[in-house]
Motif scaffolding. Sequence first.
Motif, PDB file in Angstrom:
ATOM      1  N   SER A  59      11.521   9.113  -4.916  1.00  0.00           N
ATOM      2  CA  SER A  59      10.119   8.908  -4.545  1.00  0.00           C
ATOM      3  C   SER A  59      10.020   7.902  -3.406  1.00  0.00           C
ATOM      4  N   GLN A  60       8.799   7.696  -2.936  1.00  0.00           N
ATOM      5  CA  GLN A  60       8.617   6.955  -1.689  1.00  0.00           C
ATOM      6  C   GLN A  60       8.873   5.452  -1.812  1.00  0.00           C
ATOM      7  N   THR A  61       8.531   4.864  -2.918  1.00  0.00           N
ATOM      8  CA  THR A  61       8.592   3.403  -2.980  1.00  0.00           C
ATOM      9  C   THR A  61       9.535   2.902  -4.066  1.00  0.00           C
ATOM     10  N   ALA A  62      10.249   1.849  -3.730  1.00  0.00           N
ATOM     11  CA  ALA A  62      11.085   1.179  -4.724  1.00  0.00           C
ATOM     12  C   ALA A  62      10.267   0.083  -5.391  1.00  0.00           C
ATOM     13  N   VAL A  63       9.579  -0.699  -4.581  1.00  0.00           N
ATOM     14  CA  VAL A  63       8.715  -1.764  -5.107  1.00  0.00           C
ATOM     15  C   VAL A  63       7.315  -1.531  -4.554  1.00  0.00           C
ATOM     16  N   PHE A  64       6.354  -1.568  -5.450  1.00  0.00           N
ATOM     17  CA  PHE A  64       4.977  -1.340  -5.015  1.00  0.00           C
ATOM     18  C   PHE A  64       4.065  -2.389  -5.658  1.00  0.00           C
ATOM     19  N   CYS A  65       3.515  -3.237  -4.822  1.00  0.00           N
ATOM     20  CA  CYS A  65       2.567  -4.246  -5.311  1.00  0.00           C
ATOM     21  C   CYS A  65       1.213  -3.988  -4.665  1.00  0.00           C
ATOM     22  N   LEU A 105       2.375  -5.205  -1.190  1.00  0.00           N
ATOM     23  CA  LEU A 105       3.734  -5.140  -0.631  1.00  0.00           C
ATOM     24  C   LEU A 105       4.396  -3.841  -1.082  1.00  0.00           C
ATOM     25  N   THR A 106       4.941  -3.132  -0.135  1.00  0.00           N
ATOM     26  CA  THR A 106       5.663  -1.905  -0.454  1.00  0.00           C
ATOM     27  C   THR A 106       7.072  -1.998   0.126  1.00  0.00           C
ATOM     28  N   ILE A 107       8.040  -1.694  -0.696  1.00  0.00           N
ATOM     29  CA  ILE A 107       9.429  -1.698  -0.229  1.00  0.00           C
ATOM     30  C   ILE A 107      10.026  -0.326  -0.533  1.00  0.00           C
ATOM     31  N   HIS A 108      10.632   0.272   0.449  1.00  0.00           N
ATOM     32  CA  HIS A 108      11.182   1.617   0.285  1.00  0.00           C
ATOM     33  C   HIS A 108      12.611   1.551  -0.261  1.00  0.00           C
ATOM     34  N   PRO A 109      13.061   2.620  -0.898  1.00  0.00           N
ATOM     35  CA  PRO A 109      14.433   2.633  -1.431  1.00  0.00           C
ATOM     36  C   PRO A 109      15.462   2.365  -0.330  1.00  0.00           C
TER      37      PRO A 109
END
Lengths: 233, 309
Positions: free
Chosen positions: B31-37, B56-60
């Motif tokens: 999926s698109q995001t590893a971390v999604f705040c 904050l969004t961090i991608h894989p």
Amino acid sequence: MALIGLWWLLSNFYPPYILPSPGSVIARLIAEVAKGPLLEHLAVTAGESLLGLLLGASLALPFGYLLARSDWLEKAVSPYLVAAQAIPTVALAPLIIIWFGFGLISKVLVASMVAFFPICMNMIAGMRRVGRNQYDLMRIFGASTWQIFAKLELPTALPVLLTGLRMGMAFSVIGAVVGEFASSDRGLGYLVNVSAGMMDTALMFVALITLAILGISFHLLFRLVEYLLRGRF
Amino acid sequence: MRTKGTSMEQHGSHGAPWPQGAQQAQAAQGSQTAVFCQGVTVSFTGVHNELQNIDLTIHPGESVALVGPSGCGKSTLLRVIAGLLEPDAGTAEVFGSDGSPSERGIGFVFQEATLFPWLNALENVAMPLELQKYLSAADCREHARAALKDVGLLQWAEKYPRELSGGMKQRVALARALVTDSRVLLLDEPFAAIDALRRERFNYELWRLACKRNLTMLVVTHSINEAVSMSHRVVVMAEDPGRIVGEVTVDLPEQRDLATWSSQNFHDACTQVRQILEETGALMHGDTDTSMRCAETETGVHAHAHARN
């Protein structure tokens, strides 16, 4: 050796009912061991002390754990705990004997009361050694409450806890002897009491030396337990 | 603000030594995001916000560094993402999971190594696997050996923490964070207690490891230099209340080494981060203990951003 030398020197200036010589005390010790009752008294006091430690520790450890985990509980209970500790056990022992009789139970209760406080306090101090990050790590690892206790809290608290148990052991001997002072027909405390009444100072020294040997034996036993437990954790 | 409780997961029977949540996290890696705040707000007092409305969004596979002055909530944000702290408002998800810390499939490295002194390095690293009770003791140790090998400490496996240097302890902590095949690595000033020269080497080694394992990484640091060298993107935070005030994309190759740090792009990224911090006043008011710095490196980076008192 210097202490025994000083003792021997001083014994030359006093009559035996004030200060018997080391030689006469050793001779009396051998005689009492040969007769038998001394070992029976030793066994009684040792049994009361161990049972007192067992009872005191089995109450103090979970109680200390709960206090360490709950600030609210600690704030609520600590004043009463300190107040209870401020009352000398010597003053409580007669009351315990009135309530629980002259037998083994009252001595064990007195011993456990004295052992309770250092074990409880050291349990709290040991638990406080566990840091927030360590708890957080265990949560990240998915540890259960039991795993957190067994794999983190207990090993972290163990060095302080063992010190508390060692102190509790020494204190429980004192408690047992105090109980025997108050009322008993056996045990090393009783022997000290009786020998004082008969002005048999050599016998009193024998009883005191036996008590010291008992204390040292318990200390060494705990050192061994500490060594074995630390190896496991 | 609430602290989340502990829970124990029953783990599945797949081949990998992961908790169920981590398996889900791995499954969701596509999926698109590893971390999604989104809108993360934390208040310790109920009046003052430690964190305010953080998105904050961090991608894989992406590495992000969080920089900012002391008290701006970097570590708090990390704890929220880890699931150790529940935000007062907003959501923080790791690969779609907002469950307990163990369900998020993360690895966490604290500023202090937080090793258990009664266990040797190997036992420390094996502990997360042993707690999961999914693998046999022998397999746990085998995985732990592999993780220690990855951080170059296999020959120190039998040593106890007291026998290891500060840097070695941190590498053991890193191996422990990696042993469960976590796909998101959260690092809270991991090399703060290590001297400057060794830090550079550790930064470089960590970057290589992250690339090799395709890790998603979020690093909190006080060093601009470190932030740029270990990330694809630097997110800059400010205090009162803790918020994101800007971000800088790091235009450096994946294959980085000490020489990369003397490149113009590295210098430019450091300068941009410094400028954002200056604009927010962080460099003017920061204390020296927690200075934002971009010190000259051995290889001759010329960007300086020492804190002014």
